[in-house]
Design an enzyme around this catalytic site. Structure first.
Site, mmCIF file in Angstrom:
data_model
loop_
_atom_site.group_PDB
_atom_site.id
_atom_site.type_symbol
_atom_site.label_atom_id
_atom_site.label_comp_id
_atom_site.label_asym_id
_atom_site.label_seq_id
_atom_site.Cartn_x
_atom_site.Cartn_y
_atom_site.Cartn_z
ATOM 1 N N ASP A 47 0.852 -1.191 0.000
ATOM 2 C CA ASP A 47 0.000 0.000 0.000
ATOM 3 C C ASP A 47 0.887 1.241 0.000
ATOM 4 O O ASP A 47 1.867 1.326 0.730
ATOM 5 C CB ASP A 47 -0.922 0.005 1.228
ATOM 6 C CG ASP A 47 -2.053 0.992 1.096
ATOM 7 O OD1 ASP A 47 -3.219 0.551 1.061
ATOM 8 O OD2 ASP A 47 -1.786 2.209 1.026
ATOM 9 N N ILE A 48 0.514 2.204 -0.843
ATOM 10 C CA ILE A 48 1.338 3.412 -1.001
ATOM 11 C C ILE A 48 1.265 4.323 0.231
ATOM 12 O O ILE A 48 2.167 5.131 0.463
ATOM 13 C CB ILE A 48 0.920 4.157 -2.292
ATOM 14 C CG1 ILE A 48 2.043 5.004 -2.846
ATOM 15 C CG2 ILE A 48 -0.331 4.972 -2.092
ATOM 16 C CD1 ILE A 48 1.779 5.505 -4.263
ATOM 17 N N GLN A 82 -14.480 2.744 1.184
ATOM 18 C CA GLN A 82 -13.812 2.285 -0.042
ATOM 19 C C GLN A 82 -13.464 3.487 -0.913
ATOM 20 O O GLN A 82 -14.311 4.353 -1.159
ATOM 21 C CB GLN A 82 -14.705 1.307 -0.826
ATOM 22 C CG GLN A 82 -13.977 0.666 -2.007
ATOM 23 C CD GLN A 82 -14.804 -0.401 -2.718
ATOM 24 O OE1 GLN A 82 -15.991 -0.585 -2.416
ATOM 25 N NE2 GLN A 82 -14.188 -1.098 -3.654
ATOM 26 N N HIS A 135 -10.381 -5.391 -3.028
ATOM 27 C CA HIS A 135 -9.059 -5.646 -2.441
ATOM 28 C C HIS A 135 -9.198 -5.978 -0.968
ATOM 29 O O HIS A 135 -10.126 -5.526 -0.292
ATOM 30 C CB HIS A 135 -8.111 -4.455 -2.621
ATOM 31 C CG HIS A 135 -8.694 -3.143 -2.203
ATOM 32 N ND1 HIS A 135 -9.571 -2.432 -2.986
ATOM 33 C CD2 HIS A 135 -8.514 -2.403 -1.081
ATOM 34 C CE1 HIS A 135 -9.912 -1.318 -2.377
ATOM 35 N NE2 HIS A 135 -9.294 -1.278 -1.203
ATOM 36 N N HIS A 194 -7.031 -5.547 2.478
ATOM 37 C CA HIS A 194 -5.871 -4.980 3.161
ATOM 38 C C HIS A 194 -5.318 -6.054 4.094
ATOM 39 O O HIS A 194 -6.079 -6.658 4.859
ATOM 40 C CB HIS A 194 -6.281 -3.791 4.030
ATOM 41 C CG HIS A 194 -6.821 -2.605 3.291
ATOM 42 N ND1 HIS A 194 -6.067 -1.492 3.037
ATOM 43 C CD2 HIS A 194 -8.036 -2.361 2.751
ATOM 44 C CE1 HIS A 194 -6.806 -0.596 2.390
ATOM 45 N NE2 HIS A 194 -8.009 -1.103 2.207
HETATM 46 P P1 5GP Z 1 -9.666 1.496 0.214
HETATM 47 O O1 5GP Z 1 -9.691 2.889 0.754
HETATM 48 O O2 5GP Z 1 -10.425 1.440 -1.091
HETATM 49 O O3 5GP Z 1 -10.107 0.429 1.170
HETATM 50 O O4 5GP Z 1 -8.148 1.153 -0.074
HETATM 51 C C1 5GP Z 1 -7.429 1.697 -1.136
HETATM 52 C C2 5GP Z 1 -5.983 1.659 -0.738
HETATM 53 O O5 5GP Z 1 -5.211 1.852 -1.917
HETATM 54 C C3 5GP Z 1 -5.565 2.762 0.241
HETATM 55 O O6 5GP Z 1 -5.038 2.175 1.429
HETATM 56 C C4 5GP Z 1 -4.517 3.558 -0.516
HETATM 57 O O7 5GP Z 1 -3.430 3.974 0.284
HETATM 58 C C5 5GP Z 1 -4.056 2.589 -1.596
HETATM 59 N N1 5GP Z 1 -3.618 3.233 -2.818
HETATM 60 C C6 5GP Z 1 -4.225 4.284 -3.437
HETATM 61 N N2 5GP Z 1 -3.539 4.586 -4.562
HETATM 62 C C7 5GP Z 1 -2.514 3.697 -4.656
HETATM 63 C C8 5GP Z 1 -1.465 3.506 -5.609
HETATM 64 O O8 5GP Z 1 -1.346 4.205 -6.616
HETATM 65 N N3 5GP Z 1 -0.579 2.514 -5.366
HETATM 66 C C9 5GP Z 1 -0.680 1.708 -4.264
HETATM 67 N N4 5GP Z 1 0.235 0.762 -4.117
HETATM 68 N N5 5GP Z 1 -1.653 1.854 -3.344
HETATM 69 C C10 5GP Z 1 -2.566 2.842 -3.539
#
Ligand code: 5GP
Ligand code: ZN
Length: 144
Positions: A37-38, A100, A106, A108
């Site tokens: 995760d970035i 989300q 995905h 985590h």
């Molecule tokens: P969500 O918020 O949808 O549950 O998780 C999305 C995750 O993707 C976040 O934890 C965010 O830090 C990660 N993320 C967003 N953009 C990128 C990216 O360009 N590269 C990577 N490796 N992770 C990303």
């Protein structure tokens, strides 16, 4: 759908799966890719995605869901060897209201450490027994 799956044109994680968006990939198999995760919540925080595009928990194909949770288990075991965390949280957010932000399913995989800053995101409290039972009746439906 084939194991390699279908990609969505403007999806960030489809870009990571195809390699057109750079990532720190740590594991992959026929159906899944895992990458760092970035914006990590803790040291080692990574994401596991199916190669085939699906939006969230409600539309992912069962075989991709199975492959993704198994890949998360494999990654957690690898993290246990390499990072020695005290535990893990496996998190999925389905829907904007549930945090989300990237609409490609995905998981985590968040290694936990005794001194990390994460907090339980709800306040445990005693529920209304009648309300819990009423919701259970509705959820059981005809299978109840
Ligand atoms: P969500 O918020 O949808 O549950 O998780 C999305 C995750 O993707 C976040 O934890 C965010 O830090 C990660 N993320 C967003 N953009 C990128 C990216 O360009 N590269 C990577 N490796 N992770 C990303
Ligand atoms: Zn996608």
């Amino acid at each position: 759908m084939s194991a390699s799956g279908e990609q969505a044109a403007d999806c960030l994680f489809c870009g990571i799966v195809s390699g057109s968006v750079p990532s720190q990939t740590v594991d992959s198999d026929e159906r899944t890719v895992a990458f760092m995760d970035i914006n990590p919540a803790t040291r080692g925080h990574a994401l596991v995605v199916p190669r085939a595009h699906s939006r969230d928990l409600t539309d992912i194909a069962p075989e991709d869901l199975e492959a993704t949770i198994l890949a998360a288990q494999r990654l957690a075991n690898r993290m246990r060897e390499v990072l020695s965390p005290a535990g893990f949280n496996i998190l999925n957010s389905t829907g904007e209201a549930a945090w989300q932000t990237v609409f490609h399913f995905h998981l985590h995989v968040v290694p936990r450490y005794p001194d990390d800053p994460l907090k339980l995101p709800w306040i445990p409290g005693s529920g209304e027994e009648a309300e819990i039972a009423a919701v259970a009746v509705r959820l059981r439906g005809r299978r109840g």
